[in-house]
Design a protein around this motif. Structure first.
Motif, PDB file in Angstrom:
ATOM      1  N   GLY A   8      67.060  66.266  96.381  1.00  0.00           N
ATOM      2  CA  GLY A   8      67.719  66.668  95.142  1.00  0.00           C
ATOM      3  C   GLY A   8      67.938  65.551  94.153  1.00  0.00           C
ATOM      4  N   ALA A   9      67.150  64.465  94.274  1.00  0.00           N
ATOM      5  CA  ALA A   9      67.355  63.308  93.402  1.00  0.00           C
ATOM      6  C   ALA A   9      66.956  63.576  91.955  1.00  0.00           C
ATOM      7  CB  ALA A   9      66.573  62.114  93.935  1.00  0.00           C
ATOM      8  N   PHE A  10      66.118  64.561  91.734  1.00  0.00           N
ATOM      9  CA  PHE A  10      65.609  64.801  90.378  1.00  0.00           C
ATOM     10  C   PHE A  10      66.244  66.020  89.709  1.00  0.00           C
ATOM     11  CE2 PHE A  10      61.932  62.897  92.744  1.00  0.00           C
ATOM     12  CZ  PHE A  10      62.105  61.622  92.233  1.00  0.00           C
ATOM     13  N   LYS A  11      67.325  66.549  90.332  1.00  0.00           N
ATOM     14  CA  LYS A  11      68.000  67.686  89.718  1.00  0.00           C
ATOM     15  C   LYS A  11      68.877  67.202  88.563  1.00  0.00           C
ATOM     16  CE  LYS A  11      68.173  70.493  93.925  1.00  0.00           C
ATOM     17  NZ  LYS A  11      69.064  71.139  94.904  1.00  0.00           N
ATOM     18  N   ASN A  12      68.965  68.024  87.524  1.00  0.00           N
ATOM     19  CA  ASN A  12      69.816  67.673  86.382  1.00  0.00           C
ATOM     20  C   ASN A  12      71.286  67.837  86.768  1.00  0.00           C
ATOM     21  OD1 ASN A  12      67.678  67.129  84.671  1.00  0.00           O
ATOM     22  ND2 ASN A  12      67.446  69.307  84.116  1.00  0.00           N
TER      23      ASN A  12
ATOM     24  N   LEU B 176      65.600  51.963 109.909  1.00  0.00           N
ATOM     25  CA  LEU B 176      65.630  51.182 108.666  1.00  0.00           C
ATOM     26  C   LEU B 176      64.998  51.966 107.523  1.00  0.00           C
ATOM     27  CD1 LEU B 176      66.212  48.550 107.161  1.00  0.00           C
ATOM     28  CD2 LEU B 176      63.994  47.691 107.959  1.00  0.00           C
ATOM     29  N   GLU B 177      63.929  52.683 107.817  1.00  0.00           N
ATOM     30  CA  GLU B 177      63.256  53.480 106.789  1.00  0.00           C
ATOM     31  C   GLU B 177      64.202  54.525 106.205  1.00  0.00           C
ATOM     32  OE1 GLU B 177      59.572  56.718 106.384  1.00  0.00           O
ATOM     33  OE2 GLU B 177      59.707  55.419 108.145  1.00  0.00           O
ATOM     34  N   GLU B 178      64.919  55.223 107.060  1.00  0.00           N
ATOM     35  CA  GLU B 178      65.860  56.243 106.602  1.00  0.00           C
ATOM     36  C   GLU B 178      66.996  55.608 105.798  1.00  0.00           C
ATOM     37  OE1 GLU B 178      67.685  59.772 105.787  1.00  0.00           O
ATOM     38  OE2 GLU B 178      65.660  59.408 106.558  1.00  0.00           O
ATOM     39  N   PHE B 179      67.485  54.462 106.275  1.00  0.00           N
ATOM     40  CA  PHE B 179      68.564  53.757 105.575  1.00  0.00           C
ATOM     41  C   PHE B 179      68.120  53.327 104.172  1.00  0.00           C
ATOM     42  CE2 PHE B 179      70.542  49.748 104.344  1.00  0.00           C
ATOM     43  CZ  PHE B 179      71.889  50.056 104.435  1.00  0.00           C
ATOM     44  N   CYS B 180      66.913  52.728 104.080  1.00  0.00           N
ATOM     45  CA  CYS B 180      66.398  52.261 102.789  1.00  0.00           C
ATOM     46  C   CYS B 180      66.163  53.437 101.838  1.00  0.00           C
ATOM     47  CB  CYS B 180      65.102  51.482 102.987  1.00  0.00           C
ATOM     48  SG  CYS B 180      65.315  49.907 103.818  1.00  0.00           S
ATOM     49  N   PHE B 181      65.665  54.528 102.393  1.00  0.00           N
ATOM     50  CA  PHE B 181      65.427  55.701 101.560  1.00  0.00           C
ATOM     51  C   PHE B 181      66.734  56.225 100.978  1.00  0.00           C
ATOM     52  CE2 PHE B 181      65.355  60.362 101.239  1.00  0.00           C
ATOM     53  CZ  PHE B 181      64.430  60.490 100.208  1.00  0.00           C
ATOM     54  N   ARG B 182      67.779  56.325 101.813  1.00  0.00           N
ATOM     55  CA  ARG B 182      69.070  56.805 101.312  1.00  0.00           C
ATOM     56  C   ARG B 182      69.651  55.850 100.273  1.00  0.00           C
ATOM     57  NH1 ARG B 182      72.805  56.437 104.510  1.00  0.00           N
ATOM     58  NH2 ARG B 182      71.891  55.761 106.470  1.00  0.00           N
ATOM     59  N   PHE B 183      69.452  54.551 100.502  1.00  0.00           N
ATOM     60  CA  PHE B 183      69.940  53.575  99.522  1.00  0.00           C
ATOM     61  C   PHE B 183      69.235  53.764  98.183  1.00  0.00           C
ATOM     62  CE2 PHE B 183      69.942  49.569  97.280  1.00  0.00           C
ATOM     63  CZ  PHE B 183      71.231  49.090  97.455  1.00  0.00           C
ATOM     64  N   CYS B 184      67.911  53.954  98.241  1.00  0.00           N
ATOM     65  CA  CYS B 184      67.140  54.159  97.009  1.00  0.00           C
ATOM     66  C   CYS B 184      67.599  55.416  96.263  1.00  0.00           C
ATOM     67  CB  CYS B 184      65.650  54.252  97.326  1.00  0.00           C
ATOM     68  SG  CYS B 184      64.904  52.686  97.839  1.00  0.00           S
ATOM     69  N   ILE B 185      67.882  56.468  97.018  1.00  0.00           N
ATOM     70  CA  ILE B 185      68.348  57.708  96.400  1.00  0.00           C
ATOM     71  C   ILE B 185      69.705  57.485  95.730  1.00  0.00           C
ATOM     72  CG2 ILE B 185      69.115  60.074  96.842  1.00  0.00           C
ATOM     73  CD1 ILE B 185      66.107  59.696  96.952  1.00  0.00           C
TER      74      ILE B 185
ATOM     75  N   ASN C 222      55.152  48.459  91.550  1.00  0.00           N
ATOM     76  CA  ASN C 222      53.983  48.044  92.334  1.00  0.00           C
ATOM     77  C   ASN C 222      53.925  48.708  93.705  1.00  0.00           C
ATOM     78  OD1 ASN C 222      53.133  46.201  90.285  1.00  0.00           O
ATOM     79  ND2 ASN C 222      54.669  44.723  91.010  1.00  0.00           N
ATOM     80  N   MET C 223      54.685  49.762  93.887  1.00  0.00           N
ATOM     81  CA  MET C 223      54.723  50.430  95.193  1.00  0.00           C
ATOM     82  C   MET C 223      53.358  51.019  95.533  1.00  0.00           C
ATOM     83  SD  MET C 223      57.104  53.606  96.581  1.00  0.00           S
ATOM     84  CE  MET C 223      58.645  52.895  96.050  1.00  0.00           C
ATOM     85  N   ASP C 224      53.000  50.888  96.805  1.00  0.00           N
ATOM     86  CA  ASP C 224      51.763  51.482  97.309  1.00  0.00           C
ATOM     87  C   ASP C 224      51.712  52.972  96.957  1.00  0.00           C
ATOM     88  OD1 ASP C 224      49.412  51.438  99.394  1.00  0.00           O
ATOM     89  OD2 ASP C 224      50.721  53.091 100.004  1.00  0.00           O
ATOM     90  N   SER C 225      50.564  53.436  96.493  1.00  0.00           N
ATOM     91  CA  SER C 225      50.442  54.808  95.997  1.00  0.00           C
ATOM     92  C   SER C 225      50.783  55.852  97.067  1.00  0.00           C
ATOM     93  CB  SER C 225      49.034  55.062  95.455  1.00  0.00           C
ATOM     94  OG  SER C 225      48.057  54.839  96.467  1.00  0.00           O
ATOM     95  N   ASP C 226      50.339  55.609  98.298  1.00  0.00           N
ATOM     96  CA  ASP C 226      50.641  56.571  99.367  1.00  0.00           C
ATOM     97  C   ASP C 226      52.142  56.619  99.648  1.00  0.00           C
ATOM     98  OD1 ASP C 226      47.987  57.228  99.655  1.00  0.00           O
ATOM     99  OD2 ASP C 226      47.629  55.762 101.243  1.00  0.00           O
ATOM    100  N   LEU C 227      52.761  55.422  99.666  1.00  0.00           N
ATOM    101  CA  LEU C 227      54.198  55.372  99.905  1.00  0.00           C
ATOM    102  C   LEU C 227      54.954  56.010  98.746  1.00  0.00           C
ATOM    103  CD1 LEU C 227      56.612  54.483 101.570  1.00  0.00           C
ATOM    104  CD2 LEU C 227      56.465  52.224 100.500  1.00  0.00           C
TER     105      LEU C 227
ATOM    106  N   ILE D 259      58.505  60.104  96.498  1.00  0.00           N
ATOM    107  CA  ILE D 259      58.806  61.127  95.491  1.00  0.00           C
ATOM    108  C   ILE D 259      59.048  62.483  96.154  1.00  0.00           C
ATOM    109  CG2 ILE D 259      57.847  62.441  93.560  1.00  0.00           C
ATOM    110  CD1 ILE D 259      56.450  59.873  92.653  1.00  0.00           C
ATOM    111  N   ASN D 260      58.247  62.790  97.166  1.00  0.00           N
ATOM    112  CA  ASN D 260      58.394  64.065  97.873  1.00  0.00           C
ATOM    113  C   ASN D 260      59.745  64.143  98.584  1.00  0.00           C
ATOM    114  OD1 ASN D 260      57.467  66.599  98.967  1.00  0.00           O
ATOM    115  ND2 ASN D 260      57.126  65.535 100.897  1.00  0.00           N
ATOM    116  N   LYS D 261      60.127  63.070  99.295  1.00  0.00           N
ATOM    117  CA  LYS D 261      61.406  63.064 100.009  1.00  0.00           C
ATOM    118  C   LYS D 261      62.572  63.066  99.040  1.00  0.00           C
ATOM    119  CE  LYS D 261      62.131  60.784 103.744  1.00  0.00           C
ATOM    120  NZ  LYS D 261      62.306  59.700 104.734  1.00  0.00           N
TER     121      LYS D 261
END
Length: 526
Positions: free
Chosen positions: A522-526, A482-491, A505-510, A515-517
């Motif tokens: 490549g989510a932040f590439k122009n 589920l974590e991988e699925f949600c991450f891909r959806f967010c991207i 309001n996302m937890d700072s550690d999360l 942001i790192n993942k």
């Protein structure tokens, strides 16, 4: 799971015979049928074109006749060509074929018509075949270890051998699929498709209408990945005569190929040589349907609504149209030309209850229960012995308990009701919103299979507004899939997701991990 009443050929069957049918396939021009009874007997009837009924001759049959050679084989997959030829797969992984064979589509090394079913074994020895798909005159199977074998007509490269010579016996399809695990196959009239375990789709064969989705109209003699689906995980793929439909793990529908009848559902009749998203009344889609012999398309939504489009009784329906049907199979019975089945149909039994069905019936039955859970001031009636058999938590919790009523305050009524029902049915019936609470329970009680089911249900309810909340829950309860699925959806929906309150309001550690993942993806590439 439906009845066969909408298929005209079954009017030839005695009523008592209809009651024992468990699987069926109407094929050919709609005038041939093969069905399997609850005792695993196989019967056929119809016009018998090219000996496709497998009875040993080419005579038409107006009354059901038993195919003794296949009875007891437990057929799990079946597909038919246009000749027609028939290929079936048994539960033991064996392959049998018969019927039209002018292009070697039976895989027996010859071009002679076969009047009885015979096993296809060349290059499939020690292989367990799990599914079959037939084009107009070629055949393709997938195995339990993720390999694909194809044979038959190859004028456009649909066998995937790299040439256009017909293939008389099964040949493994390699090239780009050499080190891939294939989990699904489909065939158009002269094209072939395969889904691999990471959700990528590969296509080959005829491409004159863009049905391979490669952005061109040139034929492809070997498998080629559909780049237009990059970053999208496909779970189901089906082929019409010259068009293709794909369903993603997010319930989104894509289509490409021929569109002269509106079979792509795009609102026009323009062909598409690359995948385009199809909007089906803002509904999440759970099943798609098409058949290589027709230009008809169908889909079923999460809410149980069935839509159809394309060539429907001679009309061109260019956008998904809501029907009154409860299953996609009925679309093909009533509106497709020819009226043949797009899959081996499973039929709902109406008499004997299995052990599993009996247990399901007894859940929350106050007349037979010996224990009640009080949750949110509501009772749930259960059976102590079943709970102890099915769940390690209850095995110890109820061991020395003589209570008739147990109050539960840790979880809500929908969550605990769904959990207890799961112990009776092996399935869950709960909204995606409440499934987060059930995920917490499954984690606490160490119910790993239940945890997997929760993740599947939660995926169905994801949207931009709740994606971060679901991601947080997945991390909290160590639900990696589920974590991988949600991450891909967010991207894939980054702009909308980052504007939500949940993201703010996302937890700072999360947030750091996210942001790192996202950066690595490549989510932040122009």
């Amino acid at each position: 799971m439906v009845d066969v009443g909408k298929w005209p050929i079954f009017a030839l069957c005695p009523q008592e015979d209809l009651k024992v049918i468990r699987k069926a396939c109407v094929f050919g021009s709609g005038n041939e049928v093969l069905y399997i009874t609850k005792n695993d007997e196989v019967f056929v009837m119809g016009t018998n074109s090219s000996g496709c009924l497998g009875t040993g001759d080419a005579l038409s049959i107006i009354e059901p006749r038993c195919l003794n050679v296949l009875s007891g084989k437990r057929i799990v997959s079946l597909s038919c060509g246009s000749g027609p030829h028939v290929v079936i797969v048994t539960s033991d992984g064996e392959v049998y074929s018969w019927g039209h064979n002018a292009y070697s589509q039976l895989g027996n090394g010859s071009t002679n018509q076969a009047l009885i079913p015979s096993q296809v074994s060349t290059n499939l020895v020690n292989k367990k075949v799990v599914s079959v798909a037939c084009g107009s005159h070629h055949s393709m199977v997938s195995t339990s270890d993720g390999e694909v074998y194809a044979w038959g007509y190859n004028n456009s490269g649909q066998v995937g051998s790299g040439s256009t010579a017909n293939q008389p016996i099964p040949r493994r399809v390699t090239s780009c699929l050499q080190n891939k695990i294939v989990v699904g196959v489909a065939c158009g009239q002269m094209s072939s498709m395969a889904i691999v375990d990471n959700g990528e789709v590969y296509a080959w064969g005829y491409n004159g209408n863009g049905q391979l989705g490669l952005g061109s109209s040139g034929n492809q003699p070997t498998p080629c990945r559909i780049a237009g689906l990059q970053g999208i995980r496909v779970e189901q793929i089906v082929c019409g005569y010259a068009h293709t439909l794909a369903l993603t793990d997010e319930g989104i529908l894509y289509a490409w190929g021929a569109n002269s009848y509106g079979q792509l559902g795009t609102g026009n009749k323009s062909n598409q040589s690359y995948p385009v998203q199809v909007c089906v009344d803002k509904e999440r889609i759970v099943e798609i349907a098409a058949c290589h012999s027709s230009h008809t398309s169908a889909a079923k939504s999460q809410g149980g609504q069935v839509f159809m489009w394309g060539q429907c009784r001679g009309q061109a329906v260019i956008s998904p149209h809501l029907t009154h049907f409860s299953c996609t199979d009925d679309v093909f019975a009533c509106f497709s030309t020819p009226a043949i089945m797009w899959r081996l149909l499973s039929v709902e039994p109406d008499d004997h209850l299995t052990v599993a069905e009996s247990l399901k019936k007894e859940f929350d039955n106050p007349e037979t229960s010996d224990l009640k859970f009080l949750v949110d001031e509501k009772y749930i009636h259960v059976h102590k012995v079943l709970l102890q058999i099915r769940c390690e938590h209850f095995r110890s919790f109820l061991h020395d308990s003589n209570e008739d009523v147990i109050e539960m305050n840790q979880f809500s009524y929908p969550v605990y009701h769904a959990f207890l029902e799961y112990l009776y049915t092996d399935n869950i019936s709960i909204s995606p919103e409440d499934a987060i609470g059930l995920l917490e329970l499954a984690t606490l009680y160490r119910e790993n299979r239940l945890k997997q089911l929760c993740q599947q249900t939660i995926k169905q309810g994801i949207c931009e507004e709740n994606a971060v909340v679901l991601l947080s829950a997945a991390v909290k309860y160590d639900a990696q899939d589920l974590e991988e699925f949600c991450f891909r959806f967010c991207i894939n929906h980054m702009t909308m997701v980052t504007q939500t309150d949940a993201f703010a309001n996302m937890d700072s550690d999360l947030l750091k991990i996210f942001i790192n993942k996202a950066s690595k993806a490549g989510a932040f590439k122009n």
